[in-house]
Design a protein around this motif. Structure first.
Motif, PDB file in Angstrom:
ATOM      1  N   ARG A 437      33.279  88.983 -46.326  1.00 31.47           N
ATOM      2  CA  ARG A 437      33.866  87.647 -46.186  1.00 31.47           C
ATOM      3  C   ARG A 437      35.259  87.725 -45.586  1.00 31.47           C
ATOM      4  NH1 ARG A 437      31.448  86.865 -51.288  1.00 31.47           N
ATOM      5  NH2 ARG A 437      33.426  87.322 -52.326  1.00 31.47           N
ATOM      6  N   GLU A 438      36.070  88.658 -46.057  1.00 25.30           N
ATOM      7  CA  GLU A 438      37.433  88.776 -45.542  1.00 25.30           C
ATOM      8  C   GLU A 438      37.411  89.181 -44.069  1.00 25.30           C
ATOM      9  OE1 GLU A 438      41.235  88.049 -45.569  1.00 25.30           O
ATOM     10  OE2 GLU A 438      40.019  87.821 -47.393  1.00 25.30           O
ATOM     11  N   ARG A 441      36.727  86.166 -41.998  1.00 26.77           N
ATOM     12  CA  ARG A 441      37.889  85.301 -41.784  1.00 26.77           C
ATOM     13  C   ARG A 441      38.762  85.817 -40.640  1.00 26.77           C
ATOM     14  NH1 ARG A 441      38.108  85.774 -47.653  1.00 26.77           N
ATOM     15  NH2 ARG A 441      37.192  83.906 -48.597  1.00 26.77           N
ATOM     16  N   ARG A 445      32.218  90.457 -37.831  1.00 24.63           N
ATOM     17  CA  ARG A 445      31.055  90.462 -38.711  1.00 24.63           C
ATOM     18  C   ARG A 445      30.666  91.904 -39.041  1.00 24.63           C
ATOM     19  NH1 ARG A 445      26.488  86.014 -36.924  1.00 24.63           N
ATOM     20  NH2 ARG A 445      27.889  84.258 -36.529  1.00 24.63           N
TER      21      ARG A 445
END
Length: 498
Positions: A437-438, A441, A445
């Motif tokens: 997830r980080e 952001r 990917r």
């Protein structure tokens, strides 16, 4: 809206409701052209007057735009806010919320309960995607492929009919020679079957060789799409650990019985290990003793960088228990859906009959085009070029990881293939989602390795570090370096160095 011709009023009303529903659910997008009233009337068996009245009513209600002499189109803003069809699931496995739906078969119920990964998403602009599986479109031999297709079209056959379910004989002959030269395989053209990718080969194996409850030994971690196929047919998966030399063949003897073993000996997925000759012979001896089938998935065999080719399981098999599966998805394109399998003599007729029942045969045109590329050497030249390209990309990834994450990671699977596994010893496997997830952001990917472990293979008390499967086939050097830099920043944010 009315019609006085043979009671067509109800049919016209139904057509009007159908168009409204399809506009509402987006089947007919804004600006999409509608068929002419004459064409639609002929297609639906209605009078042209009825169809014209339906179009007039849709236009009056603001759903379509009509102009004299021009095609009617769906009007802007025509779709209402609420969709007509409610669903209970995402894009994969979507089903209507219908309380009166008929029952599913046992196979269908098992498939419905599976969480299959959606591989159709693409990276947004500026995002760097380390996905494993897809190839770069720019690497496809477009001109060579188009020349082969044009040559095939110029050789139009006088008879357009179904072909041998095993595949086009020209392709099977060319593939027989290719496998002999590159993999040392000896097989007849009768044993070769062209399939729609390796996934169809696995499905045919499961359908013909497994009954519900049959035990199937699989690598853990392993190729989950293969596992899903076997589970869909009700198999009982028996997970065998993988180490730096591939499948732990010493663990096979603890299995009381097994109907099948699925293995990726040339490039174990996902860890990239290579099964040595001693383990290959031990595996085949076990299979002969247990009368088990062995599915040899020759995954990524074309991409060897620092490991010499080893005898395939099929070439070592003296009992007729090995089914060899290969694909052109990793060298040409997964969109072509071209794969092959080599089956034992006693299974040839059975597999051919099942293939005929499934989809008759693979598309003939692309088979004949591929045969031409194999025959004139174009395919071999393309594979050698791809091997150089992918090895250069792998080196770029390794260099970037060493530059930005030296001392924090360990790499596995460098000898071959189109991806690496990157372990992060300081992080537990439970931290993989947070890291992904980080990274997301920050515009990169990455893909955790944990989903590739089967849940039944987890042993109490066992722990392992976080890991990522990082593919590089889509990326060039600059993007790889920038993506790793962003990944290192993501790791610092969730686990700052001491």
């Amino acid at each position: 809206m009315s019609s006085d011709k043979h009671g067509e009023r109800g049919l016209g009303r139904a057509l009007y409701d159908e168009f409204r529903a399809r506009i509402a659910d987006g089947t007919y997008a804004v600006g999409a052209p509608l068929p002419s009233s004459r064409a639609l009337a002929a297609e639906r068996g209605l009078s042209r007057a009825t169809v014209s009245l339906v179009y007039e009513q849709l236009a009056a209600d603001g759903f379509i735009d009509t102009r004299g002499g021009a095609v009617s189109r769906v009007a802007a803003g025509a779709a209402p806010g609420s969709p007509v069809r409610r669903t209970t699931r995402g894009a994969i496995g979507t089903v209507a919320a219908d309380p009166h739906a008929g029952r599913l078969s046992a196979w269908g119920a098992r498939v419905e309960g599976m969480a299959l990964q959606d591989t159709g998403t693409v990276a947004v602009d500026g995002e760097i995607d380390f996905i494993y599986g897809p190839l770069a479109g720019r690497d496809f031999p477009t001109l060579t492929w188009l020349r082969a297709l044009r040559a095939v079209e110029r050789q139009r056959t006088p008879r357009l009919a179904y072909e041998d379910p095993r595949g086009n004989i020209e392709l099977r002959r060319a593939l027989q020679a290719h496998l002999s030269q590159t993999r040392g395989l000896s097989c007849s053209t009768d044993q070769l079957m062209i399939v729609n990718g390796s996934q169809q080969a696995l499905d045919l194996c499961a359908r013909l060789l497994l009954d519900p409850g049959d035990p199937v030994a699989v690598e853990n971690p392993g190729y989950r799409m293969a596992h899903h196929v076997f589970e869909a047919y009700g198999a009982d998966l028996q997970c065998i650990d993988v180490d730096e030399h591939g499948l732990r063949t010493d663990q096979l003897h603890a299995l009381r019985r097994a109907q099948m073993l699925y293995v990726t000996p040339t490039h174990q997925f996902p860890l990239g290990s290579f099964l040595p000759i001693g383990r290959r012979r031990e595996l085949l001896a076990w299979a002969a003793d247990r009368r088990a089938w062995v599915i040899e998935d020759d995954y990524d065999s074309e991409y060897r960088y620092s490991v010499r080719p080893e005898a395939s399981l099929l070439s070592l098999d003296t009992q007729g228990c090995v089914i060899h599966v290969g694909t052109f998805s990793k060298t040409l394109s997964p969109q072509l859906r071209l794969g092959y399998m080599v089956v034992p003599d006693r299974l040839v007729d059975t597999f051919a009959a099942a293939k005929r029942l499934t989809d008759r045969h693979a598309a003939t045109g692309v088979q004949r085009a591929l045969a031409l590329l194999l025959e004139d050497g174009s395919y071999g030249r393309h594979v050698r070029r791809m091997r150089r390209l992918q090895h250069a990309r792998q080196r770029a990834l390794v260099e970037a990881l060493q530059a930005h994450l030296s001392g924090r990671i360990e790499m596995q699977g460098l000898a071959s293939g189109l991806h690496l596994v990157v372990w992060i010893p300081a992080l537990p496997s439970s931290a993989e989602p947070a890291l992904a997830r980080e990274a997301g952001r920050l515009g990169v990917r990455v893909y955790p390795v944990s989903p590739l472990f089967h849940r039944s293979g987890h042993k109490a008390g066992r722990s392992r570090p976080a890991g990522l499967v990082m593919g590089y086939a889509l990326l060039e050097r600059e993007a790889i370096a920038e993506g790793v830099r962003r990944l290192s920043e993501a790791l610092r944010r969730i686990d700052p160095p001491a």
